[in-house]
Design an enzyme around this catalytic site. Structure first.
Site, short mmCIF file in Angstrom:
data_model
loop_
_atom_site.label_atom_id
_atom_site.label_comp_id
_atom_site.label_asym_id
_atom_site.label_seq_id
_atom_site.Cartn_x
_atom_site.Cartn_y
_atom_site.Cartn_z
CD GLU A 27 10.82 25.39 -40.13
OE1 GLU A 27 9.91 24.62 -40.49
OE2 GLU A 27 11.82 25.65 -40.84
CE LYS A 89 6.24 20.81 -46.31
NZ LYS A 89 6.95 20.11 -47.41
CB VAL A 109 10.22 28.87 -44.26
CG1 VAL A 109 10.65 30.31 -44.54
CG2 VAL A 109 11.37 28.06 -43.67
CG ASP A 141 8.45 20.75 -55.95
OD1 ASP A 141 8.11 21.73 -55.26
OD2 ASP A 141 8.66 19.62 -55.46
CB SER A 143 9.72 26.04 -51.60
OG SER A 143 9.17 26.29 -50.32
CB ALA A 144 4.74 28.31 -50.82
CG ASP A 145 9.59 27.97 -47.60
OD1 ASP A 145 8.41 27.92 -47.20
OD2 ASP A 145 10.48 27.18 -47.22
CE LYS A 162 18.93 19.36 -45.08
NZ LYS A 162 17.74 19.94 -44.44
#
Ligand code: PSU
Ligand code: MN
Length: 306
Positions: A27, A89, A109, A141, A143-145, A162
């Site tokens: 990435e 981003k 990602v 919130d 992540s779209a990951d 993390k």
């Protein structure tokens, strides 16, 4: 193979794919937004070298001038690293706009998986993935990951997530979405800087050959989604949990106090943790990416054998 009209394969990546040789995607958000210059460029080039030493072809993925690149040149990597956060981003929602306007994007990602899949690359090595943020029950919130892992058949090799994230909720979300979480040589989800999190993975796997076999089975079964391989940071580079967790708590408090939200949250937290721990977390971060690149290369070799 009919390629996507917006996609450019580098000559090396095109040759490797045509010959059925192993290719590993990388990435570019980690370059532009995840590490400071010049360590970001040095790391990106060193990761590519490690993949080559392990018999695979690296494909650093980014959007340059509206073109989807599977395989960046050294000059493009230098450009992405030098421009840093001035590069968008790029998540799934950004892709059409970047292409339409001929803009640059550092792929997360999510978009790295998308472009890898368009190119015919099955495996991708990175540091950490996005997930369910702490407090997501009010901020929403997430992540779209996680959605991308649910729908795009690429194997993602990371060092876990993390604890800027809520690791328990992240695992629940992945379960709901049907994404297998595999621990490489461990039963426990690694927490990026440390080898343990207290949360169990779905399955422990001990060899690249078995990782490849699970992925092959998923494809043959016609399952839509990807797979998450969590590879613990090597012991000698892992951090003291008390030190890293104190830094994460402080970073989260500053993030809330400043009202940071949306796509700025993760880069802010990553930069703050780095600042609070001096160079230590950056050194660990670099080593775990190297470790993931080695595992992904060996797994990519098994994927092409089958
Ligand atoms: N976590 C890390 N390092 C990173 C990222 C996440 O430890 O560099 C980057 C990856 O590109 C990941 C993205 O896909 O942040 C997730 O951003 P968000 O949380 O805004 O979805
Ligand atoms: Mn987010």
């Amino acid at each position: 193979m009919e390629l996507h009209p917006y996609l450019d394969l580098s000559p090396a990546v095109a040759a490797a794919l045509a010959a059925g040789k192993p290719v590993v995607a990388l990435e570019s958000t980690i370059i532009s937004h995840g590490m400071p210059y010049p360590q970001n460029v040095e790391t990106a080039l060193a990761v590519e070298a490690i993949i080559r030493e392990n018999g695979a072809t690296p494909a650093t993925i980014a959007v340059i001038g509206g073109r989807l690149k599977a395989g960046c040149t050294e000059a493009e990597i230098e450009y992405l690293g030098k421009r840093g956060t001035a590069i968008t981003k790029a998540s799934r929602r950004d892709l059409a706009m970047l292409v339409a306007r001929g803009m640059d994007g550092a792929t997360t990602v999510t978009t790295t998986m998308m472009i890898a899949h368009m190119a015919g690359i099955e495996i991708f090595a990175t540091g950490g993935i996005g997930g369910v943020h702490r407090g997501a029950e009010t901020t929403m919130d997430i992540s779209a990951d996680l959605e991308e892992l649910a729908q795009t058949p690429v194997m993602v090799v990371c060092a876990g997530a993390k604890s800027i994230l809520d690791l328990g909720l992240t695992l629940e979300y992945l379960e709901t979405k049907g994404v297998p979480v595999l621990g490489y040589g461990t039963d426990e989800l690694p927490a990026f800087y440390t080898r343990r999190s207290g949360f169990k993975v779905d399955y422990r796997v001990d060899s690249p050959a078995e990782l490849a076999a699970v992925f092959r089975a998923s494809r043959t079964l016609g399952l839509r989604g990807g797979m998450l391989v969590t590879n613990p940071i090597p012991e000698q580079y892992s951090m003291d949990p008390a030190v890293i967790n104190a830094a994460i708590d402080e970073a989260l408090a500053q993030c809330r106090a400043r009202g940071i939200h949306g796509k700025e949250t993760t880069p802010f937290l990553l930069a703050k943790v780095k600042e609070l721990t001096g160079g230590d977390s950056l050194a660990s971060n670099i080593q775990l990416v190297f470790n993931n690149a080695r595992l992904a290369s060996r797994t990519a070799a098994c994927l092409t054998e089958g």
